[in-house]
Design an enzyme around this catalytic site. Structure first.
Site, PDB file in Angstrom:
ATOM      1  N   ARG A 175       3.750  10.511  38.524  1.00 40.17           N
ATOM      2  CA  ARG A 175       3.308   9.647  39.631  1.00 40.17           C
ATOM      3  C   ARG A 175       2.901  10.449  40.856  1.00 40.17           C
ATOM      4  NH1 ARG A 175       4.719   4.360  38.274  1.00 40.17           N
ATOM      5  NH2 ARG A 175       6.675   4.074  37.202  1.00 40.17           N
ATOM      6  N   ASP A 192      -5.094  -3.270  32.586  1.00 39.16           N
ATOM      7  CA  ASP A 192      -5.312  -2.870  31.197  1.00 39.16           C
ATOM      8  C   ASP A 192      -5.622  -4.152  30.411  1.00 39.16           C
ATOM      9  OD1 ASP A 192      -4.972  -1.922  28.563  1.00 39.16           O
ATOM     10  OD2 ASP A 192      -3.411  -0.534  29.096  1.00 39.16           O
ATOM     11  N   VAL A 249      -3.788   7.125  31.205  1.00 32.37           N
ATOM     12  CA  VAL A 249      -3.938   7.983  32.386  1.00 32.37           C
ATOM     13  C   VAL A 249      -2.636   8.047  33.185  1.00 32.37           C
ATOM     14  CG1 VAL A 249      -6.440   7.677  32.689  1.00 32.37           C
ATOM     15  CG2 VAL A 249      -4.878   6.022  33.715  1.00 32.37           C
ATOM     16  N   GLU A 303      -3.325  -3.902  42.664  1.00 33.63           N
ATOM     17  CA  GLU A 303      -2.907  -3.327  41.371  1.00 33.63           C
ATOM     18  C   GLU A 303      -3.378  -1.884  41.278  1.00 33.63           C
ATOM     19  OE1 GLU A 303      -1.377  -4.078  38.577  1.00 33.63           O
ATOM     20  OE2 GLU A 303      -1.380  -6.249  38.271  1.00 33.63           O
TER      21      GLU A 303
HETATM   22  P1  IMP Z   1      -1.480  -4.782  31.487  1.00 31.09           P
HETATM   23  O1  IMP Z   1      -0.461  -5.840  31.725  1.00 31.09           O
HETATM   24  O2  IMP Z   1      -1.713  -4.536  30.019  1.00 31.09           O
HETATM   25  O3  IMP Z   1      -2.793  -5.014  32.221  1.00 31.09           O
HETATM   26  O4  IMP Z   1      -0.874  -3.410  32.002  1.00 31.09           O
HETATM   27  C1  IMP Z   1      -0.789  -3.160  33.335  1.00 31.09           C
HETATM   28  C2  IMP Z   1       0.376  -2.257  33.689  1.00 31.09           C
HETATM   29  O5  IMP Z   1       0.646  -1.329  32.639  1.00 31.09           O
HETATM   30  C3  IMP Z   1       0.005  -1.432  34.901  1.00 31.09           C
HETATM   31  O6  IMP Z   1       0.452  -2.056  36.083  1.00 31.09           O
HETATM   32  C4  IMP Z   1       0.682  -0.106  34.631  1.00 31.09           C
HETATM   33  O7  IMP Z   1       1.996  -0.124  35.110  1.00 31.09           O
HETATM   34  C5  IMP Z   1       0.712  -0.020  33.121  1.00 31.09           C
HETATM   35  N1  IMP Z   1      -0.427   0.758  32.564  1.00 31.09           N
HETATM   36  C6  IMP Z   1      -1.527   0.295  31.946  1.00 31.09           C
HETATM   37  N2  IMP Z   1      -2.339   1.289  31.552  1.00 31.09           N
HETATM   38  C7  IMP Z   1      -1.733   2.427  31.938  1.00 31.09           C
HETATM   39  C8  IMP Z   1      -2.103   3.823  31.836  1.00 31.09           C
HETATM   40  O8  IMP Z   1      -3.147   4.229  31.295  1.00 31.09           O
HETATM   41  N3  IMP Z   1      -1.217   4.705  32.386  1.00 31.09           N
HETATM   42  C9  IMP Z   1      -0.060   4.323  32.999  1.00 31.09           C
HETATM   43  N4  IMP Z   1       0.308   3.041  33.108  1.00 31.09           N
HETATM   44  C10 IMP Z   1      -0.516   2.106  32.595  1.00 31.09           C
END
Ligand code: IMP
Length: 178
Positions: A168, A106, A156, A102
């Site tokens: 990216r 988040d 970020v 990963e």
């Molecule tokens: P989660 O499902 O909430 O853990 O989010 C994970 C996905 O959200 C990651 O694989 C990223 O694609 C995107 N993501 C989470 N935080 C960020 C960030 O700060 N910047 C850019 N993409 C993020």
């Protein structure tokens, strides 16, 4: 301090290219040591993890292969809270040692979905590596075996991570300026 403008937002450099390189090396060393002698399938989560996965994979000296899956929960700078379906994928996983790669964890929703999908396929072992973790946002119980950097709960970009599709290509990680 390096600053960049992406669409309507400003970002400041937060983790340099050098720091990332050193960390990737350190993570690869741990994985090489822990999984020594095993055949390993790396599964990288697109789009964000492509750069990290490529750099990490170059440092792996195990008998290893790599594949990519795609699913995402993000639009703009805050989580939509709903993970979309996994796209076109039918790898044989039975009995295999898998490392999920990963870019960032988040809330952990994306990881949980991926983890459950893979663990439901009779794998012999699953490890998780993430370059970035937002501990204050993480709300799941899946063990993160290898964590690059723990970061604050701010948005970020860079090193594979995007803001509405852009950023990216930045070689380091930038944090939003509030
Ligand atoms: P989660 O499902 O909430 O853990 O989010 C994970 C996905 O959200 C990651 O694989 C990223 O694609 C995107 N993501 C989470 N935080 C960020 C960030 O700060 N910047 C850019 N993409 C993020």
């Amino acid at each position: 301090m390096k600053e960049v403008q992406i669409l309507d937002k400003k970002f400041r450099e937060f983790i340099t290219e050098l720091k990332i390189r050193e960390k990737v090396q350190e993570l690869a060393l741990k994985i090489n040591t822990d999984l020594k002698g095993r055949e390993v399938l790396f599964i990288a989560v697109l789009n964000g993890a492509f750069m990290f996965a490529a750099d990490l994979f170059k440092r792996i000296d195990l008998k290893a292969s790599i594949t990519f899956i795609k699913l995402s929960s993000y639009r703009g700078t805050c989580s939509s809270g709903s993970v979309r379906e996994l796209i076109g994928w039918n790898e044989e996983l039975k009995g295999r040692t898998v490392v999920i790669v990963e870019d960032i964890v988040d809330t952990g929703e994306t990881l949980e979905y991926t983890f459950n999908y893979i663990s439901g396929r009779n794998v012999s072992d699953i490890k998780v590596v993430t370059l970035l973790l937002k501990p204050a946002a993480y709300r799941r119980n899946i063990k993160l075996d290898y964590i690059g950097f723990e970061i604050p709960n701010d948005f970020v970009v860079g090193y594979g991570l995007d803001y509405d599709g852009f950023g990216r290509n930045l070689p380091s990680v930038y944090k939003i300026m509030l």
